[in-house]
Design a protein around this motif. Structure first.
Motif, PDB file in Angstrom:
ATOM      1  N   TYR A   2       0.841  -1.208   0.000  1.00  0.00           N
ATOM      2  CA  TYR A   2       0.000   0.000   0.000  1.00  0.00           C
ATOM      3  C   TYR A   2       0.873   1.254   0.000  1.00  0.00           C
ATOM      4  N   TYR A   3       0.470   2.238  -0.788  1.00  0.00           N
ATOM      5  CA  TYR A   3       1.148   3.532  -0.788  1.00  0.00           C
ATOM      6  C   TYR A   3       0.164   4.623  -1.207  1.00  0.00           C
ATOM      7  N   VAL A   4       0.528   5.853  -0.907  1.00  0.00           N
ATOM      8  CA  VAL A   4      -0.247   7.018  -1.323  1.00  0.00           C
ATOM      9  C   VAL A   4       0.586   7.799  -2.330  1.00  0.00           C
ATOM     10  N   THR A   5      -0.019   8.135  -3.443  1.00  0.00           N
ATOM     11  CA  THR A   5       0.668   8.921  -4.467  1.00  0.00           C
ATOM     12  C   THR A   5       0.467  10.407  -4.196  1.00  0.00           C
ATOM     13  N   ILE A   6       1.562  11.162  -4.145  1.00  0.00           N
ATOM     14  CA  ILE A   6       1.491  12.617  -3.995  1.00  0.00           C
ATOM     15  C   ILE A   6       2.002  13.230  -5.290  1.00  0.00           C
ATOM     16  N   HIS A   7       1.126  13.967  -5.957  1.00  0.00           N
ATOM     17  CA  HIS A   7       1.509  14.521  -7.268  1.00  0.00           C
ATOM     18  C   HIS A   7       0.752  15.816  -7.510  1.00  0.00           C
ATOM     19  N   GLY A   8       0.792  16.293  -8.744  1.00  0.00           N
ATOM     20  CA  GLY A   8       0.128  17.549  -9.084  1.00  0.00           C
ATOM     21  C   GLY A   8       1.133  18.644  -9.343  1.00  0.00           C
ATOM     22  N   LEU A   9       0.816  19.847  -8.883  1.00  0.00           N
ATOM     23  CA  LEU A   9       1.622  21.034  -9.186  1.00  0.00           C
ATOM     24  C   LEU A   9       2.778  21.172  -8.190  1.00  0.00           C
ATOM     25  N   ILE A  10       3.648  20.144  -8.211  1.00  0.00           N
ATOM     26  CA  ILE A  10       4.821  20.105  -7.346  1.00  0.00           C
ATOM     27  C   ILE A  10       6.025  19.648  -8.158  1.00  0.00           C
ATOM     28  N   GLU A  11       7.200  19.884  -7.629  1.00  0.00           N
ATOM     29  CA  GLU A  11       8.427  19.558  -8.343  1.00  0.00           C
ATOM     30  C   GLU A  11       8.798  18.078  -8.239  1.00  0.00           C
ATOM     31  N   CYS A  12       8.448  17.437  -7.138  1.00  0.00           N
ATOM     32  CA  CYS A  12       8.946  16.081  -6.866  1.00  0.00           C
ATOM     33  C   CYS A  12       7.821  15.119  -6.500  1.00  0.00           C
ATOM     34  N   SER A  64       4.860   5.245   1.328  1.00  0.00           N
ATOM     35  CA  SER A  64       4.399   3.998   1.950  1.00  0.00           C
ATOM     36  C   SER A  64       4.113   4.235   3.425  1.00  0.00           C
ATOM     37  N   MET A  65       3.504   3.245   4.050  1.00  0.00           N
ATOM     38  CA  MET A  65       3.277   3.347   5.491  1.00  0.00           C
ATOM     39  C   MET A  65       4.602   3.407   6.240  1.00  0.00           C
ATOM     40  N   ARG A  66       5.620   2.712   5.763  1.00  0.00           N
ATOM     41  CA  ARG A  66       6.933   2.779   6.423  1.00  0.00           C
ATOM     42  C   ARG A  66       7.502   4.186   6.358  1.00  0.00           C
ATOM     43  N   ASP A  67       7.271   4.871   5.241  1.00  0.00           N
ATOM     44  CA  ASP A  67       7.720   6.260   5.126  1.00  0.00           C
ATOM     45  C   ASP A  67       7.025   7.130   6.167  1.00  0.00           C
ATOM     46  N   LEU A  68       5.724   6.898   6.350  1.00  0.00           N
ATOM     47  CA  LEU A  68       4.958   7.685   7.315  1.00  0.00           C
ATOM     48  C   LEU A  68       5.389   7.371   8.742  1.00  0.00           C
ATOM     49  N   TRP A  69       5.604   6.096   9.024  1.00  0.00           N
ATOM     50  CA  TRP A  69       6.028   5.714  10.372  1.00  0.00           C
ATOM     51  C   TRP A  69       7.394   6.294  10.721  1.00  0.00           C
ATOM     52  N   ALA A  70       8.214   6.573   9.707  1.00  0.00           N
ATOM     53  CA  ALA A  70       9.546   7.126   9.948  1.00  0.00           C
ATOM     54  C   ALA A  70       9.507   8.611  10.298  1.00  0.00           C
ATOM     55  N   LYS A  77     -11.235   9.493   4.225  1.00  0.00           N
ATOM     56  CA  LYS A  77     -10.786   8.177   4.692  1.00  0.00           C
ATOM     57  C   LYS A  77     -10.239   7.348   3.526  1.00  0.00           C
ATOM     58  N   TRP A  78      -9.554   6.247   3.872  1.00  0.00           N
ATOM     59  CA  TRP A  78      -9.034   5.274   2.901  1.00  0.00           C
ATOM     60  C   TRP A  78      -8.254   5.985   1.787  1.00  0.00           C
ATOM     61  N   LEU A  79      -7.236   6.670   2.190  1.00  0.00           N
ATOM     62  CA  LEU A  79      -6.537   7.591   1.289  1.00  0.00           C
ATOM     63  C   LEU A  79      -5.832   6.852   0.148  1.00  0.00           C
ATOM     64  N   ASP A  80      -6.042   7.348  -1.048  1.00  0.00           N
ATOM     65  CA  ASP A  80      -5.433   6.795  -2.264  1.00  0.00           C
ATOM     66  C   ASP A  80      -4.368   7.732  -2.825  1.00  0.00           C
ATOM     67  N   SER A  81      -4.698   9.027  -2.910  1.00  0.00           N
ATOM     68  CA  SER A  81      -3.733   9.978  -3.463  1.00  0.00           C
ATOM     69  C   SER A  81      -3.951  11.363  -2.882  1.00  0.00           C
ATOM     70  N   ILE A  82      -2.888  12.164  -2.977  1.00  0.00           N
ATOM     71  CA  ILE A  82      -2.912  13.566  -2.564  1.00  0.00           C
ATOM     72  C   ILE A  82      -2.456  14.382  -3.764  1.00  0.00           C
ATOM     73  N   ASN A  83      -3.292  15.316  -4.182  1.00  0.00           N
ATOM     74  CA  ASN A  83      -2.998  16.119  -5.364  1.00  0.00           C
ATOM     75  C   ASN A  83      -2.879  17.596  -4.991  1.00  0.00           C
ATOM     76  N   VAL A  84      -1.795  18.219  -5.382  1.00  0.00           N
ATOM     77  CA  VAL A  84      -1.651  19.664  -5.206  1.00  0.00           C
ATOM     78  C   VAL A  84      -2.206  20.317  -6.463  1.00  0.00           C
ATOM     79  N   ILE A  85      -3.262  21.106  -6.310  1.00  0.00           N
ATOM     80  CA  ILE A  85      -4.008  21.631  -7.456  1.00  0.00           C
ATOM     81  C   ILE A  85      -4.158  23.148  -7.360  1.00  0.00           C
ATOM     82  N   ALA A  86      -4.543  23.756  -8.464  1.00  0.00           N
ATOM     83  CA  ALA A  86      -4.631  25.219  -8.518  1.00  0.00           C
ATOM     84  C   ALA A  86      -5.920  25.748  -7.913  1.00  0.00           C
ATOM     85  N   GLU A  87      -7.025  25.023  -8.089  1.00  0.00           N
ATOM     86  CA  GLU A  87      -8.326  25.452  -7.603  1.00  0.00           C
ATOM     87  C   GLU A  87      -8.856  24.430  -6.598  1.00  0.00           C
TER      88      GLU A  87
END
Length: 393
Positions: free
Chosen positions: A65-75, A80-86, A220-230
């Motif tokens: 399981y992982y969450v995708t972070i994308h959109g109007l960002i550079e990187c 993953s959950m391990r990333d969050l736990w860290a 809940k049940w997060l799939d992705s996080i998007n940085v958006i303009a509006e």
């Protein structure tokens, strides 16, 4: 998504506490008896209201399981959950409240659309997880940022679940980037609730918790996080959970004329008594909850036993052993306050409660003045009826 999937039917729903009051079976929406809310400052998980828009998602494999972070960002990045736990873990005590809490009282004025909630579509929990501000730093968005170099101004949270309102698509909502990147806003990617791993009803394995804001934004049940303009253009941001005046009905509504509702107004409800009660003459305990959005504390809770002509002030408390002071550093700014008063009842009457927050916002007297076609944000004075009976010798 790898590891997490959304069923299209309801054959694998999780078990629920038998005392919950079920307002909708499919999707499952239920609240506890109101008396359960004042039994403890932190609401037990099984007594926390359940608000769903579709079948409960299933996790097959946490490691994938992982969450995708994308959109109007550079990187862009997969987290993953391990990333969050860290990351540093924070525990935030925060009250979540459905925007439709107390809708049934509003529907008695005029018909509204929505789940028929009583006064218990609210709960207070200790949420554990990583701050969203820390997570966004991993993808190059610094703290206290209101806009990215690529034009991002909002953060959208997308679930994995399937909603009929989205034509089978996922639930989604957004908050301003300035709120998401502010550590003091305490927005969490939460994986714990009351010291235990989230259960399925409350977003396992990962959810967003946006304190001080209507529950509809805590996806809940997060799939992705998007940085958006509006702002998010999903159904629940653009065609629901907006506050309209009483003059608007389904024939003349224009959703574009209102912003999505965020902070919830000052609110309180009596939980030690039902809507109609028979009591013996004498002392009667009146207790319940009070809360306000935006981190505003509760300055006062007033109780009247003559329909609002005269008032007494209730005592307020949060944690045992700590006196509650509105806006004090020792108080939980995102959490509800429990109140209690003892009144002397000699005849049948109406008991009324109203709260005042730290900004001197006061609950409106009548539900008629705040009626709206979706039945949200009923924060009018809470009223219960008491009938005095006499014991037979």
């Amino acid at each position: 998504m790898p590891g997490l999937r959304a069923p299209s039917e309801y054959s694998r729903e999780p078990p629920r506490h038998p005392s919950l009051i079920v307002n909708s079976k499919e999707p499952f929406n239920a609240e506890p008896p109101r008396s359960a809310l004042v039994s403890s400052y932190v609401t037990p998980v099984d007594m926390f209201y359940k608000r769903n828009h579709g079948p409960i998602p299933l996790l097959d494999d946490l490691d994938s399981y992982y969450v995708t972070i994308h959109g109007l960002i550079e990187c862009p990045k997969k987290i993953s959950m391990r990333d969050l736990w860290a990351l540093p873990k924070y525990n935030v005590t925060a009250t979540l409240q459905c925007a439709g809490n107390r809708r049934t009282a509003m529907s008695k004025v005029r018909k509204v659309r929505g789940v028929g909630w009583g006064v218990s579509a609210i709960g207070n929990a200790v949420w554990g997880g990583a701050k969203l501000a820390d997570v966004l730093e991993l993808v190059g968005v610094p703290k206290l940022t209101s806009g990215t170099t690529l034009g991002g101004k909002h953060v959208e949270f997308v679930s994995i679940d399937k909603c009929k309102e989205e034509n089978g698509g996922p639930y989604k909502a957004s908050i301003p980037l300035s709120q998401a990147t502010n550590p003091e806003a305490d927005v969490l990617l939460a994986y714990e609730m009351n010291g235990e791993t989230l259960n399925r009803d409350h977003g396992y394995p990962l959810r967003v918790v946006v304190p001080g804001v209507i529950g509809a934004r805590s996806v809940k049940w997060l799939d992705s996080i998007n940085v958006i303009a509006e702002e998010c253009q999903g159904f629940f941001m653009q065609r629901d959970y907006k506050m309209f005046p009483p003059s608007v009905d389904w024939d003349n509504i224009d959703w574009a004329t209102r912003k999505p509702q965020m902070d919830f107004p000052v609110q309180c409800a009596i939980c030690s008594l039902d809507d109609v009660n028979t009591v013996q003459p004498g002392k009667v305990k009146v207790s319940g909850y009070a809360a306000s959005g935006g981190g505003r504390g509760i300055e006062r809770v007033d109780i009247s036993i003559d329909g609002g002509k005269n008032w007494v002030e209730a005592s307020r408390y949060q944690k045992d052993g700590f006196p509650y002071v509105s806006s004090d550093i020792c108080s939980d700014k995102w959490a509800w306050v429990l109140f209690e008063a003892t009144v002397d009842i000699s005849h049948s009457t109406e008991i009324v409660a109203k709260a005042v927050d730290a900004a001197a916002n006061v609950q409106p007297e009548n539900v008629e003045t705040i009626w709206n076609l979706r039945g949200i944000l009923n924060t009018s004075w809470h009223r219960v009826q008491v009938r005095v009976g006499h014991s037979k010798m």
